[in-house]
Design a protein around this motif. Sequence first.
Motif, PDB file in Angstrom:
ATOM      1  N   UNK A 168       6.159 -71.013  -7.759  1.00 45.46           N
ATOM      2  CA  UNK A 168       6.692 -71.755  -8.903  1.00 45.46           C
ATOM      3  C   UNK A 168       5.578 -72.629  -9.479  1.00 45.46           C
ATOM      4  N   UNK A 169       5.210 -72.405 -10.739  1.00 42.79           N
ATOM      5  CA  UNK A 169       4.125 -73.170 -11.359  1.00 42.79           C
ATOM      6  C   UNK A 169       4.574 -74.000 -12.552  1.00 42.79           C
ATOM      7  N   UNK A 170       5.642 -73.530 -13.207  1.00 42.76           N
ATOM      8  CA  UNK A 170       6.135 -74.257 -14.380  1.00 42.76           C
ATOM      9  C   UNK A 170       7.635 -74.481 -14.230  1.00 42.76           C
ATOM     10  N   UNK A 171       8.078 -75.734 -14.392  1.00 40.93           N
ATOM     11  CA  UNK A 171       9.515 -75.981 -14.328  1.00 40.93           C
ATOM     12  C   UNK A 171      10.007 -76.613 -15.626  1.00 40.93           C
ATOM     13  N   UNK A 172      11.270 -76.388 -15.930  1.00 45.17           N
ATOM     14  CA  UNK A 172      11.917 -77.028 -17.071  1.00 45.17           C
ATOM     15  C   UNK A 172      13.006 -77.944 -16.540  1.00 45.17           C
ATOM     16  N   UNK A 188      29.846 -86.770 -15.991  1.00 46.91           N
ATOM     17  CA  UNK A 188      29.937 -85.426 -16.535  1.00 46.91           C
ATOM     18  C   UNK A 188      28.606 -84.797 -16.902  1.00 46.91           C
ATOM     19  N   UNK A 189      27.502 -85.388 -16.449  1.00 38.39           N
ATOM     20  CA  UNK A 189      26.193 -84.795 -16.737  1.00 38.39           C
ATOM     21  C   UNK A 189      25.555 -84.257 -15.462  1.00 38.39           C
ATOM     22  N   UNK A 190      24.869 -83.138 -15.568  1.00 37.36           N
ATOM     23  CA  UNK A 190      24.100 -82.627 -14.432  1.00 37.36           C
ATOM     24  C   UNK A 190      22.662 -82.412 -14.890  1.00 37.36           C
ATOM     25  N   UNK A 191      21.738 -82.613 -13.955  1.00 36.28           N
ATOM     26  CA  UNK A 191      20.335 -82.346 -14.245  1.00 36.28           C
ATOM     27  C   UNK A 191      20.024 -80.944 -13.742  1.00 36.28           C
ATOM     28  N   UNK A 192      19.524 -80.112 -14.625  1.00 37.48           N
ATOM     29  CA  UNK A 192      19.219 -78.726 -14.276  1.00 37.48           C
ATOM     30  C   UNK A 192      17.709 -78.530 -14.252  1.00 37.48           C
ATOM     31  N   UNK A 193      17.190 -78.050 -13.124  1.00 42.40           N
ATOM     32  CA  UNK A 193      15.755 -77.765 -13.016  1.00 42.40           C
ATOM     33  C   UNK A 193      15.602 -76.247 -12.897  1.00 42.40           C
ATOM     34  N   UNK A 194      14.855 -75.683 -13.826  1.00 39.90           N
ATOM     35  CA  UNK A 194      14.733 -74.228 -13.885  1.00 39.90           C
ATOM     36  C   UNK A 194      13.284 -73.800 -13.663  1.00 39.90           C
ATOM     37  N   UNK A 195      13.108 -72.712 -12.926  1.00 46.03           N
ATOM     38  CA  UNK A 195      11.776 -72.130 -12.732  1.00 46.03           C
ATOM     39  C   UNK A 195      11.425 -71.328 -13.990  1.00 46.03           C
ATOM     40  N   UNK A 196      10.442 -71.811 -14.732  1.00 48.24           N
ATOM     41  CA  UNK A 196      10.057 -71.146 -15.985  1.00 48.24           C
ATOM     42  C   UNK A 196       8.769 -70.349 -15.861  1.00 48.24           C
ATOM     43  N   UNK A 197       8.262 -70.207 -14.624  1.00 47.90           N
ATOM     44  CA  UNK A 197       6.980 -69.544 -14.410  1.00 47.90           C
ATOM     45  C   UNK A 197       6.916 -68.183 -15.102  1.00 47.90           C
TER      46      UNK A 197
END
Length: 202
Positions: A168-172, A188-197
Amino acid sequence: MSQPTTLPAQIVADTIIRTVELGVRIVDAAVAGEITVLWCELLVEGPGRCPGCGIAGTYRDTSERRVSDVPVVGHPLELRVQVPRYECRHDGCARAIFAHDTSRLARPGASTTRRCARFILRRLMLDKSTVAAAARELGRSWDTVNDIAVAATSELLLTAGPARLDGVEVIGVDEHKWAHVRTAEADGFVTVITDLTAVVAG
Ligand SMILES: [Zn+2]
């Protein structure tokens, strides 16, 4: 050309549903509206052993355990499994009655088979399906499916360990309004971390 082989209906049904994964055998079936119902027998080798003292019990009666399984041809599937129950006659054991072990079929107290967890993760993660859609396919509630997804994901993350982040090199990072938790104690909010590699690499 080889001649077609006639197989007993039970073998055909057990093979299609892969009941060997569940430790059961199909004995009857019915269509109940949207749901397909399969009556099953638990495959047992001798009487069950008491969870309290480990000694083989004495057969008492049979109970029925109902669990949802993965859908078949687009219809929810319900298994009604006949489970033997036993008496423990061992002096000094606190356990009077116990059911045969069904842990291969489903977790204790669960309303879905173990392989439903795999089905749910595949629908949510790979097919980008919604919890509501997976719930409809299984014939279970949104909460049941969501609970299974959360538990299975946690287990998956724990099993994979930090190695899951290799490559994993780039995350959003993004904040999402999560409509289902619109309650007084949650914002009602969630933090979403996505692998954008892969996305960044084209
Ligand atoms: Zn016992």
